[in-house]
Design a protein around this motif. Structure first.
Motif, short mmCIF file in Angstrom:
data_model
loop_
_atom_site.label_atom_id
_atom_site.label_comp_id
_atom_site.label_asym_id
_atom_site.label_seq_id
_atom_site.Cartn_x
_atom_site.Cartn_y
_atom_site.Cartn_z
N GLU A 173 -49.49 -13.43 14.32
CA GLU A 173 -48.96 -14.62 13.64
C GLU A 173 -47.79 -15.23 14.42
OE1 GLU A 173 -50.44 -16.14 11.09
OE2 GLU A 173 -51.99 -14.58 11.25
N MET A 174 -46.98 -14.40 15.03
CA MET A 174 -45.87 -14.92 15.84
C MET A 174 -46.41 -15.69 17.04
SD MET A 174 -42.82 -14.36 14.65
CE MET A 174 -41.62 -14.21 15.98
N GLN A 175 -47.46 -15.18 17.65
CA GLN A 175 -48.06 -15.89 18.80
C GLN A 175 -48.65 -17.22 18.35
OE1 GLN A 175 -50.67 -12.86 20.38
NE2 GLN A 175 -49.04 -11.92 21.60
N LYS A 176 -49.29 -17.22 17.17
CA LYS A 176 -49.83 -18.47 16.62
C LYS A 176 -48.74 -19.50 16.42
CE LYS A 176 -53.75 -16.97 13.85
NZ LYS A 176 -54.03 -16.67 12.44
N LEU A 177 -47.56 -19.03 16.01
CA LEU A 177 -46.43 -19.96 15.80
C LEU A 177 -45.87 -20.47 17.13
CD1 LEU A 177 -44.48 -18.09 12.96
CD2 LEU A 177 -45.68 -20.28 12.74
N GLY A 178 -46.25 -19.82 18.21
CA GLY A 178 -45.79 -20.28 19.53
C GLY A 178 -44.70 -19.43 20.15
N PHE A 179 -44.42 -18.26 19.56
CA PHE A 179 -43.40 -17.37 20.14
C PHE A 179 -44.00 -16.55 21.28
CE2 PHE A 179 -41.52 -17.97 15.87
CZ PHE A 179 -40.21 -18.28 16.24
N ASP A 180 -43.14 -16.20 22.23
CA ASP A 180 -43.50 -15.31 23.34
C ASP A 180 -43.17 -13.88 22.91
OD1 ASP A 180 -43.64 -13.77 25.61
OD2 ASP A 180 -42.21 -14.98 26.79
N THR A 181 -44.20 -13.04 22.78
CA THR A 181 -43.97 -11.67 22.32
C THR A 181 -44.09 -10.65 23.46
OG1 THR A 181 -46.26 -11.45 21.62
CG2 THR A 181 -44.70 -12.15 19.95
N GLY A 182 -43.97 -11.11 24.67
CA GLY A 182 -43.87 -10.18 25.81
C GLY A 182 -45.11 -9.36 26.04
N GLU A 183 -44.90 -8.12 26.48
CA GLU A 183 -46.01 -7.27 26.98
C GLU A 183 -46.31 -6.12 26.04
OE1 GLU A 183 -47.47 -8.14 29.88
OE2 GLU A 183 -46.08 -9.84 29.89
N THR A 184 -45.91 -6.21 24.79
CA THR A 184 -46.02 -5.02 23.93
C THR A 184 -47.46 -4.60 23.67
OG1 THR A 184 -45.41 -4.06 21.81
CG2 THR A 184 -45.92 -6.42 21.80
N VAL A 185 -47.67 -3.27 23.62
CA VAL A 185 -48.96 -2.73 23.19
C VAL A 185 -48.75 -1.75 22.03
CG1 VAL A 185 -50.09 -2.99 25.43
CG2 VAL A 185 -48.82 -0.89 24.95
N THR A 186 -47.59 -1.84 21.41
CA THR A 186 -47.25 -0.94 20.29
C THR A 186 -46.76 -1.81 19.11
OG1 THR A 186 -44.95 -0.76 20.97
CG2 THR A 186 -46.48 0.84 21.93
N PRO A 187 -46.41 -1.18 17.98
CA PRO A 187 -45.91 -1.98 16.85
C PRO A 187 -44.51 -2.57 17.07
CG PRO A 187 -46.88 0.07 16.08
CD PRO A 187 -46.74 0.20 17.57
N ILE A 188 -43.89 -2.29 18.21
CA ILE A 188 -42.61 -2.95 18.54
C ILE A 188 -42.94 -4.35 19.04
CG2 ILE A 188 -40.66 -2.93 20.15
CD1 ILE A 188 -41.08 0.16 20.38
N VAL A 189 -42.33 -5.38 18.43
CA VAL A 189 -42.62 -6.75 18.88
C VAL A 189 -41.33 -7.42 19.36
CG1 VAL A 189 -43.55 -9.01 18.27
CG2 VAL A 189 -44.57 -6.95 17.29
N PRO A 190 -41.17 -7.56 20.70
CA PRO A 190 -40.01 -8.30 21.20
C PRO A 190 -40.30 -9.79 21.10
CG PRO A 190 -41.31 -7.47 23.05
CD PRO A 190 -42.02 -7.03 21.79
N VAL A 191 -39.32 -10.54 20.61
CA VAL A 191 -39.46 -12.00 20.56
C VAL A 191 -38.56 -12.53 21.66
CG1 VAL A 191 -39.25 -14.03 19.10
CG2 VAL A 191 -39.88 -11.84 18.08
N MET A 192 -39.18 -12.92 22.77
CA MET A 192 -38.43 -13.24 23.97
C MET A 192 -37.76 -14.61 23.82
SD MET A 192 -39.26 -10.45 25.43
CE MET A 192 -38.58 -10.62 27.07
#
Ligand SMILES: *Cc1c(COP(=O)(O)O)cnc(C)c1O
Length: 394
Positions: A308-327
């Motif tokens: 959903e964050m990506q749909k909103l247009g945020f950059d969520t980096g390279e995560t492959v785990t439940p940690i979501v960085p909002v760059m």
């Protein structure tokens, strides 16, 4: 000329404040959960490492209370003198079985588990190959060992191999890496690291603090995730994150665990985990062994939030785990974003230099099985609102 021998500290503190790098620590006045009370306000919590919501789980609280009634609170001494209680033995046996490791030893924290393990394995004349982004406790464990430290490029088996070939003239050689790198949510290429360790005759160690209770089948960790049982010599874990309590563990080859009982300095010279902590962890292992429900919910929450964050247009980096960085880039922007989120009732921390590189400041969102879908939707709306206000998204 200084008027006071501690003036330099005051100066340093002032300069941290001037640079926006001073830690302002918030105080929480409620149990650690999906919502917490800060300054008398209930806010949504996206900061804690309480991945599975176990920090305030009724069964775990009850187990701690029952143990206090039976055993009191403190272990009384260091483990080797009079501080090993049947609870400690049970927790270690349960953790070894859960993780399918030969043996396990517990310590006061994940931090001390690294300080115990690394200097027990290598010393003067030996060499450690350490991922450039490894956790501070690995770095400190390496320094305490007095072995030569060679940092290799983050998650680069190619660079590691080059360095292995350049540093052959040493006694023992140890490769060490975080399992999950918690600032970005990326994971170590453990199968490649294991192959290199086997090819070059190195000891291999992984610190799975953020993978414990998160990665692998039912939270059995990164070794289980990659099916590398028996091929990683030693795993560090923590009971302070997904397990929701506090404590550290070392799991792996029997002879290493036996050796730590003889030579692990934080084991020999610092007291054991407390009674309620130990009992709480035994119950946590039980809960994880009964069902994968919490781990599954953590991952589906993480996926939902990221998507959903990506749909909103945020950059969520390279995560492959439940940690979501909002760059977000600049530290000032990340700090402003975090402040505005807090006004919207969402507690999510900004992280900047030196924890992450200059220009890579971010909000780090820690997802948890404790969050309901409503919680996530509410938080996503807050991110959307603040993102538009600060022109991070359209
Ligand atoms: C958090 C963390 C630790 C420290 O664990 P504690 O139990 O909090 O002391 C050690 N290593 C890594 C990689 C961590 O993320």
């Amino acid at each position: 000329m200084s008027q006071n021998k501690l003036d330099w500290i005051t100066d340093q503190l002032e300069s941290l404040k001037a640079d926006g790098l001073y830690n302002n620590i918030r105080t929480i006045d409620s149990p650690m959960d999906a919502w917490v009370t800060i300054d008398g306000r209930k806010v949504q919590n996206f900061c804690a490492n309480n991945y599975l919501g176990l920090a305030n789980h009724p069964r775990i609280k009850q187990a701690a209370k029952d143990a206090i009634d039976k055993y009191g609170v403190g272990p009384g001494a260091v483990r080797t003198i009079a501080g090993t209680m049947s609870l400690h033995d049970q927790l270690e046996a349960d953790l070894a079985a859960f993780k399918k490791a030969e043996a396990c030893i517990t310590l006061q924290s994940g931090f001390t588990a690294n300080l115990a393990t690394i200097p027990a394995l290598v010393g003067k004349g030996d060499v450690i190959f350490s991922d450039r982004l490894n956790h501070a406790s690995i770095i400190d464990g390496c320094r305490l060992s007095r072995a030569k430290i060679v940092a290799y490029e983050h998650n680069s088996p190619a660079d590691l191999e080059e360095k292995l070939n350049e540093h052959t003239d040493y006694g023992k050689r140890l490769i060490v890496s975080d399992g999950v790198f918690s600032m970005d949510g990326d994971i170590a290429p453990l199968p490649e690291l294991v192959e290199l360790a086997e090819k070059h005759g190195c000891i291999i160690m992984v610190d799975d603090a953020h993978g414990e209770g998160v990665m692998g089948n039912g939270g059995r960790g990164i070794v289980d995730h990659f099916g590398l049982h028996g091929r990683v010599d030693v795993e560090i874990g923590t009971l302070s994150k997904a397990f929701g309590v506090v404590g550290g563990l070392v799991a792996g080859k029997q002879e290493i665990i036996d050796w730590l009982r003889q030579r692990g300095r934080p084991f020999l010279f610092s007291s054991a985990m407390t009674v309620p902590d130990t009992a709480a962890c035994i119950e946590a292992v039980k809960i994880l062994q009964e069902s994968t429900e919490l781990v599954d919910r953590l991952w589906s929450n993480g996926e939902l939030f990221k998507r959903e964050m990506q749909k909103l247009g945020f950059d969520t980096g390279e995560t492959v785990t439940p940690i979501v960085p909002v760059m977000l880039g600049e530290a000032a922007l990340a700090q402003a974003f975090s402040r505005k989120l807090f006004e919207e009732g969402v507690f999510a921390m900004s992280i900047g230099f030196p924890t992450v590189p200059q220009g890579k400041a971010r909000i780090r969102v820690m997802n948890s099985a404790a969050h309901s879908t409503d919680d996530l939707e509410r938080a996503l709306s807050a991110f959307e609102k603040v993102g538009k206000e600060l022109a991070v998204i359209n």
